[in-house]
Enzyme design. Structure first.
Site, PDB file in Angstrom:
ATOM      1  N   LYS A  98      -6.963  15.944  -7.652  1.00 18.77           N
ATOM      2  CA  LYS A  98      -8.021  14.918  -7.563  1.00 18.77           C
ATOM      3  C   LYS A  98      -8.929  14.991  -8.791  1.00 18.77           C
ATOM      4  O   LYS A  98      -9.270  13.977  -9.387  1.00 18.77           O
ATOM      5  CB  LYS A  98      -8.843  15.089  -6.281  1.00 18.77           C
ATOM      6  CG  LYS A  98      -8.069  14.802  -5.007  1.00 18.77           C
ATOM      7  CD  LYS A  98      -7.632  13.342  -4.914  1.00 18.77           C
ATOM      8  CE  LYS A  98      -6.732  13.075  -3.737  1.00 18.77           C
ATOM      9  NZ  LYS A  98      -6.075  11.765  -3.768  1.00 18.77           N
ATOM     10  N   SER A 112     -11.953  12.630  -3.393  1.00 15.64           N
ATOM     11  CA  SER A 112     -12.282  13.406  -2.199  1.00 15.64           C
ATOM     12  C   SER A 112     -13.511  14.266  -2.436  1.00 15.64           C
ATOM     13  O   SER A 112     -13.767  14.712  -3.567  1.00 15.64           O
ATOM     14  CB  SER A 112     -11.079  14.309  -1.889  1.00 15.64           C
ATOM     15  OG  SER A 112     -11.433  15.302  -0.961  1.00 15.64           O
ATOM     16  N   GLY A 133       0.011   4.760   5.057  1.00 14.73           N
ATOM     17  CA  GLY A 133      -0.624   5.995   5.508  1.00 14.73           C
ATOM     18  C   GLY A 133      -1.839   5.732   6.382  1.00 14.73           C
ATOM     19  O   GLY A 133      -2.149   4.586   6.733  1.00 14.73           O
ATOM     20  N   TYR A 134      -2.498   6.818   6.716  1.00 15.05           N
ATOM     21  CA  TYR A 134      -3.636   6.749   7.651  1.00 15.05           C
ATOM     22  C   TYR A 134      -4.734   5.816   7.113  1.00 15.05           C
ATOM     23  O   TYR A 134      -5.049   4.785   7.730  1.00 15.05           O
ATOM     24  CB  TYR A 134      -4.154   8.174   7.880  1.00 15.05           C
ATOM     25  CG  TYR A 134      -5.440   8.280   8.650  1.00 15.05           C
ATOM     26  CD1 TYR A 134      -5.668   7.530   9.803  1.00 15.05           C
ATOM     27  CD2 TYR A 134      -6.446   9.164   8.233  1.00 15.05           C
ATOM     28  CE1 TYR A 134      -6.858   7.645  10.511  1.00 15.05           C
ATOM     29  CE2 TYR A 134      -7.622   9.290   8.935  1.00 15.05           C
ATOM     30  CZ  TYR A 134      -7.831   8.527  10.069  1.00 15.05           C
ATOM     31  OH  TYR A 134      -9.013   8.653  10.768  1.00 15.05           O
ATOM     32  N   TYR A 175      -4.270  20.969  -4.602  1.00 12.87           N
ATOM     33  CA  TYR A 175      -4.567  19.605  -4.140  1.00 12.87           C
ATOM     34  C   TYR A 175      -5.879  19.104  -4.754  1.00 12.87           C
ATOM     35  O   TYR A 175      -5.944  18.016  -5.330  1.00 12.87           O
ATOM     36  CB  TYR A 175      -4.654  19.555  -2.602  1.00 12.87           C
ATOM     37  CG  TYR A 175      -5.301  18.280  -2.121  1.00 12.87           C
ATOM     38  CD1 TYR A 175      -4.638  17.061  -2.237  1.00 12.87           C
ATOM     39  CD2 TYR A 175      -6.603  18.270  -1.594  1.00 12.87           C
ATOM     40  CE1 TYR A 175      -5.244  15.874  -1.825  1.00 12.87           C
ATOM     41  CE2 TYR A 175      -7.205  17.089  -1.189  1.00 12.87           C
ATOM     42  CZ  TYR A 175      -6.529  15.895  -1.304  1.00 12.87           C
ATOM     43  OH  TYR A 175      -7.136  14.716  -0.918  1.00 12.87           O
ATOM     44  N   ASP A 186     -12.933  27.637   3.137  1.00 18.60           N
ATOM     45  CA  ASP A 186     -13.857  26.724   3.827  1.00 18.60           C
ATOM     46  C   ASP A 186     -15.300  27.006   3.414  1.00 18.60           C
ATOM     47  O   ASP A 186     -15.690  28.161   3.253  1.00 18.60           O
ATOM     48  CB  ASP A 186     -13.750  26.906   5.348  1.00 18.60           C
ATOM     49  CG  ASP A 186     -12.686  26.013   5.970  1.00 18.60           C
ATOM     50  OD1 ASP A 186     -12.036  25.258   5.218  1.00 18.60           O
ATOM     51  OD2 ASP A 186     -12.508  26.075   7.201  1.00 18.60           O
ATOM     52  N   ASN A 194      -6.224  19.306  10.211  1.00 20.98           N
ATOM     53  CA  ASN A 194      -7.615  18.849  10.274  1.00 20.98           C
ATOM     54  C   ASN A 194      -8.137  18.842  11.715  1.00 20.98           C
ATOM     55  O   ASN A 194      -7.366  18.749  12.671  1.00 20.98           O
ATOM     56  CB  ASN A 194      -7.738  17.446   9.657  1.00 20.98           C
ATOM     57  CG  ASN A 194      -7.329  17.462   8.194  1.00 20.98           C
ATOM     58  OD1 ASN A 194      -6.309  16.895   7.834  1.00 20.98           O
ATOM     59  ND2 ASN A 194      -8.095  18.130   7.363  1.00 20.98           N
TER      60      ASN A 194
END
Ligand code: NAD
Ligand code: WQD
Length: 337
Positions: A153, A125, A11-12, A149, A295, A199
């Site tokens: 975490k 995160s 992954g990234y 999500y 947000d 993102n």
């Protein structure tokens, strides 16, 4: 030489971390089911480092496959990146997220314990700071979650804390990343989201390369410097280095060791857009739209704990991030495809 198993290694963040581990002299075994990545990323890591690594295609939920990997290699520690990470998708498919992220981690820990490998660095995160605006966030700030999500975490953090209470032999490090962006300076590896990016930075890069028409700036009425959301963008190579430092960091007796990985500095959406335009000489068309649900106005780290205990600090600047993000995107307009 230490042997590190990296879940989600293609992954990234995983691919950049595999690269840093190889450079730092570790032997790397990567496991990934490629549900959100391409095996090509690790081929390029080999090319860039001139070193080899072992790659397994496997799902961390599949106990037998993971067990076989532990039987085949004398592993010293695990860096656990494997997980699903799209906030919106997690609201639509909560069971998939709990199964993959939480159950996957349970299986992994169980197999690790059986193999006597009790050393894990986990990808947490800044999402665990929830809707709080009490910036900068230090690691002892209250935690909460606003979507499945984020809850995976939080739950995994709690599960790993319980594991440490039950068995002090475990060494567990929770790294809470803020907003990882950018790419390796070669432009050979980088972030390759499937579908339209959620993102900011990959969205801007895809506008720059012509894959998307314009950026939507999601709200300009926040109580910030210019009304747009403020985040702690951090170069992915600094994040990768944080993992090497975490492996080499002090073993903590009580509870997991928890560290923020951020720069400690926040930038607004428009500041990021302007930096991208100035450094790369490209105009990014944008329009202001409504806020995105969930947000917060501002999120940035107090990174002093990682500096003190891990001797880690983010070194690369916003200009480095936008330059490297664009270098990757222009050399790979369609990602690894
Ligand atoms: P990514 O999707 O690029 O990498 C995750 C990798 O895990 C992918 O290669 C995917 O194929 C693999 N994977 C997922 N489920 C798997 C499974 N069951 N078995 C085997 N492999 C599996 O995401 P990333 O940005 O590199 O993030 C890595 C980790 O860091 C994730 O756990 C993510 O939640 C966390 N994180 C990311 C960010 C961010 O903004 N990128 C921020 C904070 C935390
Ligand atoms: C950054 C800023 C947006 C897209 C997410 C996850 C978080 C963590 C990191 C994994 C915000 C604005 C965005 C766009 C915009 N991931 N924006 N137009 O939301 O801080 O964090 O990634 O753990 O859990 O939630 O990052 O890059 O989506 O947004 O204006 O098209 O850019 O409103 O202010 P975020 P982001």
């Amino acid at each position: 030489m230490q042997r590190i198993l990296v879940t989600g290694g293609a992954g990234y963040i995983g691919s950049h971390t595999c690269l840093r581990l190889l450079e730092a002299g570790y032997e790397v075994i990567a496991v990934d089911n490629f549900c959100n990545s391409n095996p090509e990323s690790l081929e390029r890591v080999k090319k860039l480092t001139g070193k080899s690594l072992t790659v397994y295609e496997a799902n961390i939920c599949d106990r037998q496959s993971i067990k076989k990997i532990f039987e085949a290699h004398d592993i010293d520690a695990v860096i656990h990146f494997a997980g699903l990470k799209a906030v919106g998708e997690s609201v639509e498919k909560p069971l998939e997220y709990y199964y993959n992220n939480v159950y996957g981690t349970l299986v992994l820990c169980d197999v690790m314990a059986d193999a006597g490998v009790k050393n894990m660095v986990f990808s947490s995160s800044a999402t665990v700071y929830g809707l709080s605006d009490d910036v900068p966030f230090s690691e002892d700030a209250p935690t909460s979650a606003t979507n499945p999500y984020g809850r995976t975490k939080l739950f995994i953090e709690e599960i790993l804390s319980d594991l440490k209470v039950a068995d002090k032999e475990w060494s567990i490090t929770l790294l809470r990343y803020f907003n990882p962006v950018g790419a390796h300076k070669s432009g050979l590896i980088g972030e390759d989201p499937k579908g339209t990016p959620n993102n900011l930075m990959p969205y801007i890069s895809q506008v720059a390369v012509g894959r998307l028409k314009q950026l939507q700036v999601l709200g300009d009425d926040y109580p910030t410097i210019d009304g747009t959301g403020v985040r702690d963008y951090i170069h992915v190579m600094d994040i990768a280095e944080g993992h090497v430092k975490a492996l080499e960091g002090p073993r903590v007796k009580e509870g997991p060791a928890v560290y923020n990985l951020g720069t400690g500095k926040g930038n607004s959406v428009l500041e990021v857009v302007k930096a991208f335009e100035k450094v790369n000489g490209i105009v990014i068309p944008y329009k202001i739209t409504d806020r995105r649900a969930g947000d917060v106005a501002s999120s940035y780290a107090d990174p002093s704990k990682a500096q003190k205990h891990l001797n880690w600090t983010a070194k690369l600047t916003l200009n480095d991030m936008v330059r490297d993000a664009w270098n990757w995107q222009k050399k790979n307009p369609n990602g690894y495809a």
